[in-house]
Motif scaffolding. Structure first.
Motif, mmCIF file in Angstrom:
data_model
loop_
_atom_site.group_PDB
_atom_site.id
_atom_site.type_symbol
_atom_site.label_atom_id
_atom_site.label_comp_id
_atom_site.label_asym_id
_atom_site.label_seq_id
_atom_site.Cartn_x
_atom_site.Cartn_y
_atom_site.Cartn_z
ATOM 1 N N THR A 150 29.231 13.336 63.093
ATOM 2 C CA THR A 150 29.341 12.134 62.265
ATOM 3 C C THR A 150 29.017 12.526 60.822
ATOM 4 O O THR A 150 27.969 13.133 60.558
ATOM 5 C CB THR A 150 28.381 11.039 62.726
ATOM 6 O OG1 THR A 150 28.653 10.723 64.092
ATOM 7 C CG2 THR A 150 28.545 9.796 61.879
ATOM 8 N N GLY A 151 29.925 12.204 59.905
ATOM 9 C CA GLY A 151 29.714 12.527 58.510
ATOM 10 C C GLY A 151 29.142 11.341 57.757
ATOM 11 O O GLY A 151 28.961 10.239 58.297
ATOM 12 N N ALA A 152 28.869 11.571 56.500
ATOM 13 C CA ALA A 152 28.357 10.493 55.659
ATOM 14 C C ALA A 152 29.534 9.674 55.153
ATOM 15 O O ALA A 152 30.583 10.206 54.761
ATOM 16 C CB ALA A 152 27.569 11.085 54.489
ATOM 17 N N GLY A 153 29.354 8.364 55.176
ATOM 18 C CA GLY A 153 30.431 7.489 54.710
ATOM 19 C C GLY A 153 30.065 6.037 54.884
ATOM 20 O O GLY A 153 28.966 5.680 55.321
ATOM 21 N N GLY A 154 31.024 5.185 54.537
ATOM 22 C CA GLY A 154 30.801 3.751 54.678
ATOM 23 C C GLY A 154 32.111 2.998 54.513
ATOM 24 O O GLY A 154 33.124 3.535 54.029
ATOM 25 N N GLY A 155 32.091 1.741 54.928
ATOM 26 C CA GLY A 155 33.304 0.934 54.851
ATOM 27 C C GLY A 155 33.006 -0.518 55.102
ATOM 28 O O GLY A 155 31.866 -0.919 55.360
ATOM 29 N N PHE A 156 34.051 -1.347 55.068
ATOM 30 C CA PHE A 156 33.900 -2.793 55.257
ATOM 31 C C PHE A 156 35.276 -3.426 55.381
ATOM 32 O O PHE A 156 36.317 -2.765 55.198
ATOM 33 C CB PHE A 156 33.142 -3.408 54.078
ATOM 34 C CG PHE A 156 33.574 -2.878 52.736
ATOM 35 C CD1 PHE A 156 34.789 -3.243 52.165
ATOM 36 C CD2 PHE A 156 32.765 -1.982 52.052
ATOM 37 C CE1 PHE A 156 35.173 -2.742 50.941
ATOM 38 C CE2 PHE A 156 33.150 -1.473 50.825
ATOM 39 C CZ PHE A 156 34.367 -1.861 50.258
ATOM 40 N N THR A 157 35.260 -4.697 55.695
ATOM 41 C CA THR A 157 36.487 -5.506 55.674
ATOM 42 C C THR A 157 36.532 -6.223 54.332
ATOM 43 O O THR A 157 35.570 -6.879 53.930
ATOM 44 C CB THR A 157 36.499 -6.523 56.822
ATOM 45 O OG1 THR A 157 36.459 -5.810 58.068
ATOM 46 C CG2 THR A 157 37.746 -7.380 56.776
ATOM 47 N N TYR A 158 37.672 -6.099 53.665
ATOM 48 C CA TYR A 158 37.818 -6.625 52.293
ATOM 49 C C TYR A 158 38.996 -7.595 52.251
ATOM 50 O O TYR A 158 40.076 -7.309 52.779
ATOM 51 C CB TYR A 158 38.047 -5.460 51.336
ATOM 52 C CG TYR A 158 38.495 -5.839 49.947
ATOM 53 C CD1 TYR A 158 37.591 -6.380 49.030
ATOM 54 C CD2 TYR A 158 39.811 -5.640 49.542
ATOM 55 C CE1 TYR A 158 38.004 -6.705 47.749
ATOM 56 C CE2 TYR A 158 40.221 -5.957 48.266
ATOM 57 C CZ TYR A 158 39.333 -6.499 47.365
ATOM 58 O OH TYR A 158 39.743 -6.828 46.096
ATOM 59 N N ASP A 159 38.775 -8.767 51.627
ATOM 60 C CA ASP A 159 39.828 -9.779 51.505
ATOM 61 C C ASP A 159 39.911 -10.222 50.043
ATOM 62 O O ASP A 159 38.963 -10.791 49.498
ATOM 63 C CB ASP A 159 39.521 -10.977 52.415
ATOM 64 C CG ASP A 159 40.710 -11.935 52.523
ATOM 65 O OD1 ASP A 159 41.623 -11.844 51.672
ATOM 66 O OD2 ASP A 159 40.707 -12.775 53.440
ATOM 67 N N ASP A 160 41.043 -9.940 49.414
ATOM 68 C CA ASP A 160 41.245 -10.321 48.015
ATOM 69 C C ASP A 160 41.949 -11.665 47.864
ATOM 70 O O ASP A 160 42.408 -12.021 46.782
ATOM 71 C CB ASP A 160 42.059 -9.249 47.277
ATOM 72 C CG ASP A 160 43.425 -9.022 47.936
ATOM 73 O OD1 ASP A 160 43.699 -9.647 48.984
ATOM 74 O OD2 ASP A 160 44.206 -8.211 47.402
ATOM 75 N N GLY A 161 42.015 -12.425 48.974
ATOM 76 C CA GLY A 161 42.693 -13.711 48.962
ATOM 77 C C GLY A 161 44.088 -13.659 49.525
ATOM 78 O O GLY A 161 44.750 -14.691 49.680
ATOM 79 N N LYS A 162 44.566 -12.457 49.854
ATOM 80 C CA LYS A 162 45.911 -12.297 50.406
ATOM 81 C C LYS A 162 45.879 -11.774 51.835
ATOM 82 O O LYS A 162 46.916 -11.401 52.376
ATOM 83 C CB LYS A 162 46.721 -11.333 49.528
ATOM 84 C CG LYS A 162 46.898 -11.822 48.105
ATOM 85 C CD LYS A 162 47.675 -10.811 47.269
ATOM 86 C CE LYS A 162 47.821 -11.288 45.831
ATOM 87 N NZ LYS A 162 48.547 -10.304 44.985
ATOM 88 N N GLY A 163 44.694 -11.736 52.431
ATOM 89 C CA GLY A 163 44.566 -11.251 53.806
ATOM 90 C C GLY A 163 43.532 -10.149 53.894
ATOM 91 O O GLY A 163 43.243 -9.449 52.917
ATOM 92 N N ALA A 164 42.955 -10.012 55.071
ATOM 93 C CA ALA A 164 41.885 -9.029 55.280
ATOM 94 C C ALA A 164 42.458 -7.619 55.385
ATOM 95 O O ALA A 164 43.607 -7.405 55.782
ATOM 96 C CB ALA A 164 41.098 -9.381 56.531
ATOM 97 N N SER A 165 41.627 -6.636 55.035
ATOM 98 C CA SER A 165 41.994 -5.228 55.140
ATOM 99 C C SER A 165 40.709 -4.420 55.323
ATOM 100 O O SER A 165 39.607 -4.908 55.056
ATOM 101 C CB SER A 165 42.741 -4.757 53.884
ATOM 102 O OG SER A 165 41.913 -4.912 52.739
ATOM 103 N N VAL A 166 40.870 -3.195 55.769
ATOM 104 C CA VAL A 166 39.723 -2.302 55.942
ATOM 105 C C VAL A 166 39.816 -1.189 54.901
ATOM 106 O O VAL A 166 40.875 -0.567 54.714
ATOM 107 C CB VAL A 166 39.704 -1.704 57.359
ATOM 108 C CG1 VAL A 166 38.633 -0.623 57.463
ATOM 109 C CG2 VAL A 166 39.445 -2.790 58.398
ATOM 110 N N ILE A 167 38.699 -0.943 54.211
ATOM 111 C CA ILE A 167 38.612 0.139 53.227
ATOM 112 C C ILE A 167 37.362 0.953 53.547
ATOM 113 O O ILE A 167 36.285 0.384 53.801
ATOM 114 C CB ILE A 167 38.538 -0.415 51.788
ATOM 115 C CG1 ILE A 167 39.781 -1.269 51.480
ATOM 116 C CG2 ILE A 167 38.430 0.733 50.783
ATOM 117 C CD1 ILE A 167 39.747 -1.926 50.118
ATOM 118 N N GLN A 168 37.491 2.289 53.542
ATOM 119 C CA GLN A 168 36.348 3.134 53.876
ATOM 120 C C GLN A 168 36.415 4.447 53.110
ATOM 121 O O GLN A 168 37.488 4.847 52.628
ATOM 122 C CB GLN A 168 36.302 3.410 55.378
ATOM 123 C CG GLN A 168 37.511 4.147 55.926
ATOM 124 C CD GLN A 168 37.465 4.282 57.437
ATOM 125 O OE1 GLN A 168 36.828 3.484 58.136
ATOM 126 N NE2 GLN A 168 38.138 5.302 57.952
#
Length: 270
Positions: A150-168
């Motif tokens: 397991t490496g170092a990192g992070g992410g989340f679910t992001y919604d700019d008003g046009k639908g959810a997406s995952v960014i990591q």
């Protein structure tokens, strides 16, 4: 003698003689008087012709033509004013538009705290949920979690008003062995070497279930590697029953340049 007693010839002669006697004797100045009268008539006629010629000449000159038949000297009409042509606009040659260079990589926020929070500082305003972080990144130093592989990192679910997406984002210190160029089996996976020696890979593809994925990897000459990815799904973790998440929006929220900016940011430098 009675004329009735004469023959016809004698009567004609006698009648002519009587008629001539009635006019009296022939006047000696008859010829002189006739000649003087003729001179007077000629002078009057000449004067009348001169007056007529003078009037005709005046009329002709007034009409713009001399009596001699030659054109009279008439002032030439003034030339109409010449309109000054407006100067033709100077045509400037413009080059065909080219792709604008990417802006300088953003600096990001504080180099401490959860890696997911440091990643979120690069994004436009939006709603962030389901955050997760593994390991730490503090002032350029990466600490991996104790979990194996397991490496170092992070992410989340992001919604700019046009639908959810995952960014990591994933961070590491190692050397990548792939050569530059585009492998035939993956036309979108190309390596670009920057002037400072950093290599950049961009890979766009699809995921199971019809979703889209965009990955940018930056490998610095010192061995620091930053990988940033985005997906047009609300989660990349399979749900119960291993069901693949369905796309939640038609397009990805960030452009290639935005993703490159995050991967190349000096925020992640050692």
């Amino acid at each position: 003698m009675n004329l009735d007693q004469l023959n016809p010839d004698q009567r004609l002669h006698g009648a002519l003689h009587d008629a001539s006697q009635r006019f009296g004797p022939h006047s000696g100045d008859l010829v002189a008087r006739a000649a003087a009268r003729g001179r007077r008539l000629r002078l009057v006629r000449r004067a009348q012709l001169g007056a007529a010629a003078f009037v005709a000449a005046g009329v002709c000159v007034t009409g713009g033509v001399a009596f001699s038949g030659r054109p009279a000297s008439v002032p030439a009409p003034a030339a109409p004013p010449t309109a000054t042509a407006a100067p033709a606009p100077t045509q400037t040659q413009t080059q065909a538009p080219t792709r604008a260079p990417s802006a300088s990589p953003p600096l990001g926020g504080p180099r401490s705290g959860p890696i997911s929070a440091q990643l979120a500082a690069f994004l436009p305003p939006g709603k962030i949920t389901r955050t997760n972080s593994n390991g730490t990144f503090v002032d350029g130093r990466i600490t991996k979690p104790d979990t194996p592989n397991t490496g170092a990192g992070g992410g989340f679910t992001y919604d700019d008003g046009k639908g959810a997406s995952v960014i990591q984002v994933d961070l590491g210190d190692h050397t990548r062995t792939e050569g530059s160029g585009c492998p035939p089996t993956s036309p979108g996976h190309c390596a670009e070497t920057l002037p400072d020696g950093t290599k950049v890979w961009v890979d766009a593809g699809a995921i199971i279930g019809g979703g889209k994925r965009l990955t940018v990897i930056a490998l610095r000459p010192d061995g620091r590697q930053v990988q940033v990815e985005e997906f047009n799904v609300a989660s990349i973790v399979p749900s119960a029953g291993n069901a693949t998440p369905a796309p939640t929006r038609p397009d990805l929220p960030l452009t290639v340049d935005q993703l490159r900016g995050i991967a190349l940011s000096p925020h992640w430098n050692p």
